[in-house]
Design an enzyme around this catalytic site. Structure first.
Site, PDB file in Angstrom:
ATOM      1  CE  LYS A 295      -4.530  -1.356   1.584  1.00 29.50           C
ATOM      2  NZ  LYS A 295      -5.687  -0.988   2.393  1.00 29.50           N
TER       3      LYS A 295
ATOM      4  CE  LYS B  45      -5.994  -8.520  -1.655  1.00 36.48           C
ATOM      5  NZ  LYS B  45      -5.607  -7.986  -0.353  1.00 36.48           N
TER       6      LYS B  45
ATOM      7  CE  LYS C 119     -12.795  -3.287   0.827  1.00 33.31           C
ATOM      8  NZ  LYS C 119     -13.663  -3.143   1.938  1.00 33.31           N
TER       9      LYS C 119
HETATM   10  P1  TYM Z   1     -10.676  -5.657   4.281  1.00 32.03           P
HETATM   11  O1  TYM Z   1     -11.647  -4.565   4.572  1.00 32.03           O
HETATM   12  O2  TYM Z   1      -9.657  -5.423   3.221  1.00 32.03           O
HETATM   13  O3  TYM Z   1     -11.436  -6.990   3.933  1.00 32.03           O
HETATM   14  C1  TYM Z   1     -12.485  -7.484   4.740  1.00 32.03           C
HETATM   15  C2  TYM Z   1     -12.445  -8.999   4.789  1.00 32.03           C
HETATM   16  O4  TYM Z   1     -12.555  -9.548   3.472  1.00 32.03           O
HETATM   17  C3  TYM Z   1     -11.477 -10.434   3.228  1.00 32.03           C
HETATM   18  N1  TYM Z   1     -11.089 -10.347   1.809  1.00 32.03           N
HETATM   19  C4  TYM Z   1     -11.009 -11.392   0.986  1.00 32.03           C
HETATM   20  N2  TYM Z   1     -11.262 -12.708   1.175  1.00 32.03           N
HETATM   21  C5  TYM Z   1     -11.104 -13.526   0.116  1.00 32.03           C
HETATM   22  N3  TYM Z   1     -10.718 -13.090  -1.124  1.00 32.03           N
HETATM   23  C6  TYM Z   1     -10.454 -11.786  -1.352  1.00 32.03           C
HETATM   24  N4  TYM Z   1     -10.087 -11.363  -2.583  1.00 32.03           N
HETATM   25  C7  TYM Z   1     -10.599 -10.865  -0.265  1.00 32.03           C
HETATM   26  N5  TYM Z   1     -10.439  -9.526  -0.147  1.00 32.03           N
HETATM   27  C8  TYM Z   1     -10.733  -9.229   1.131  1.00 32.03           C
HETATM   28  C9  TYM Z   1     -10.365  -9.960   4.140  1.00 32.03           C
HETATM   29  O5  TYM Z   1      -9.423 -10.977   4.384  1.00 32.03           O
HETATM   30  C10 TYM Z   1     -11.138  -9.550   5.368  1.00 32.03           C
HETATM   31  O6  TYM Z   1     -11.409 -10.678   6.176  1.00 32.03           O
HETATM   32  N6  TYM Z   1      -7.406  -5.194   8.063  1.00 32.03           N
HETATM   33  C11 TYM Z   1      -8.708  -5.720   7.689  1.00 32.03           C
HETATM   34  C12 TYM Z   1      -9.844  -5.144   8.502  1.00 32.03           C
HETATM   35  C13 TYM Z   1      -9.674  -5.287   9.969  1.00 32.03           C
HETATM   36  C14 TYM Z   1      -9.819  -6.476  10.743  1.00 32.03           C
HETATM   37  C15 TYM Z   1      -9.618  -6.092  12.087  1.00 32.03           C
HETATM   38  C16 TYM Z   1     -10.106  -7.797  10.413  1.00 32.03           C
HETATM   39  C17 TYM Z   1      -9.390  -4.287  10.854  1.00 32.03           C
HETATM   40  N7  TYM Z   1      -9.352  -4.761  12.111  1.00 32.03           N
HETATM   41  C18 TYM Z   1      -9.664  -7.023  13.115  1.00 32.03           C
HETATM   42  C19 TYM Z   1     -10.162  -8.737  11.464  1.00 32.03           C
HETATM   43  C20 TYM Z   1      -9.950  -8.349  12.791  1.00 32.03           C
HETATM   44  C21 TYM Z   1      -8.974  -5.367   6.230  1.00 32.03           C
HETATM   45  O7  TYM Z   1      -8.414  -4.439   5.694  1.00 32.03           O
HETATM   46  O8  TYM Z   1      -9.952  -6.099   5.634  1.00 32.03           O
END
Ligand code: TYM
Length: 333
Positions: A112, A195, A198
């Site tokens: 990022k 992957k 968004k």
């Molecule tokens: P984020 O917002 O990018 O994504 C949310 C969730 O979706 C999953 N995900 C995917 N799973 C499968 N294939 C994909 N292409 C894909 N893209 C996204 C992510 O693994 C996630 O589970 N840092 C985290 C948010 C967060 C969080 C937390 C998660 C903040 N605090 C505490 C768990 C516990 C994030 O950016 O997810």
């Protein structure tokens, strides 16, 4: 007692990766009657500049997405991160526990921040310490996520262990990452080595939870594939990342294993398999899309749901922060 926590960033649209890798899994935990806490992590979202009006809308839309996917705001706790001060409070303590070197090794930080790390926000660098706080401020034991969050969860364990060591307490639990299902890493529809995300500039790479049926069918029809038919066993998917991705997506949507999908569809040309996949995707996703847009017609109701969730979350988190402050030696805790 087990307690589940997970979060999703309100930045941009929810996509199929978020649904299969996260939301659909969350519902399974809720259905097993395990106390579950789900958070719209708006403080994480602003580690990269967000237009304020967009952040507000994305937070409400994400809440609608949770509910439309099957999260019941009575059975689970559903709230936005900034509404519970304990997250920021514990994050500061963890900023003082975590080491620069740990953060520097995070692949998401490297991706990022890109080449110009000097110009990335300090918040983007400290992101994983806030994430550890999100989880540990509830003493959560299970954290369902997609594959891409694995490294952050390992760091969460490291922070918990170092805190416990530094202060000679047995206070924060070692949390269990739960990375399960056929679709823990949904790939881009246009490039099987990337992957689904968004932030990809091309909308054709992903299926959004707001896409209508025609758009979904069109994106699947145009998805990149190789010219071979589907193989008759799973080994045949090796070195065929695009074919594997479509099989995994099918499996995730149908609640089957990839092996079952291959048993049913092995030998088919993509001209046959893609329309079946499109039908399945539309059947599973359009009720969610419709429910999301229905919920979005009443933003005041969404705000009430989030406020109620924040109150419940605060009831668990505030005492844990208080105890942490006591352990650290802060006066007045
Ligand atoms: P984020 O917002 O990018 O994504 C949310 C969730 O979706 C999953 N995900 C995917 N799973 C499968 N294939 C994909 N292409 C894909 N893209 C996204 C992510 O693994 C996630 O589970 N840092 C985290 C948010 C967060 C969080 C937390 C998660 C903040 N605090 C505490 C768990 C516990 C994030 O950016 O997810």
């Amino acid at each position: 007692t087990p307690r589940v926590f997970s979060g999703i960033q309100p930045s941009g649209n929810l996509h199929l990766g978020n649904y299969l890798g996260a939301l659909k899994r969350f519902v399974e935990w809720q259905e097993r009657d395990i106390e579950s806490i789900f958070c719209m992590v708006d403080m994480h979202a602003i580690t990269v500049w967000q237009e304020p009006a967009d952040l507000t809308k994305a937070t409400r839309e994400l809440c609608a997405g949770f509910i439309a996917s099957g999260i019941d705001p009575e059975r689970s706790i559903l709230f936005n991160q900034s509404a519970v001060p304990a997250h920021a409070q514990l994050a500061w303590i963890f900023n003082c526990v975590a080491r620069m070197g740990w953060m520097q090794r995070m692949t998401q930080w490297k991706d990022k921040a890109g080449k110009n790390q000097q110009n990335a926000s300090l918040g983007l660098f400290a992101y994983p310490a806030l994430m550890a706080a999100d989880i540990l401020v509830y003493h959560a034991t299970h954290v369902p996520v997609g594959e891409d969050q694995k490294q952050h969860l390992e760091l969460t364990r490291d922070i918990a262990i170092k805190f416990n060591n530094d202060y000679e307490v047995d206070f924060f639990p070692e949390t269990e990452p739960v990375i399960e299902g056929a679709a823990t890493r949904v790939m881009s529809l246009r490039d099987g080595s990337r992957k689904m995300s968004k932030s990809d500039p091309s909308d054709m790479t992903r299926i959004n939870l707001t896409d209508d049926a025609d758009t979904i069918a069109n994106k699947i029809r145009k998805a990149r594939t190789d010219p071979e038919p589907l193989p008759h066993d799973l080994d045949g998917l090796e070195d065929r990342p695009e074919a594997r991705n479509l099989v995994n997506i099918y499996a995730g949507l149908a609640d089957h294993s990839p092996a079952q999908v291959i048993r049913e569809h092995g030998g088919q040309q993509f001209s046959t398999f893609k329309p079946s996949l499109a039908d399945l995707a539309v059947a599973k996703l359009s009720p969610i899309t419709e429910e999301m847009s229905r919920l979005m017609r009443d933003p005041a109701e969404i705000d009430r749901i989030l406020a109620r969730g924040a109150e419940r979350a605060n009831g668990i988190a505030a005492p844990i922060v208080k105890r942490t402050y006591e352990v650290v030696g802060m006066v007045g805790a």
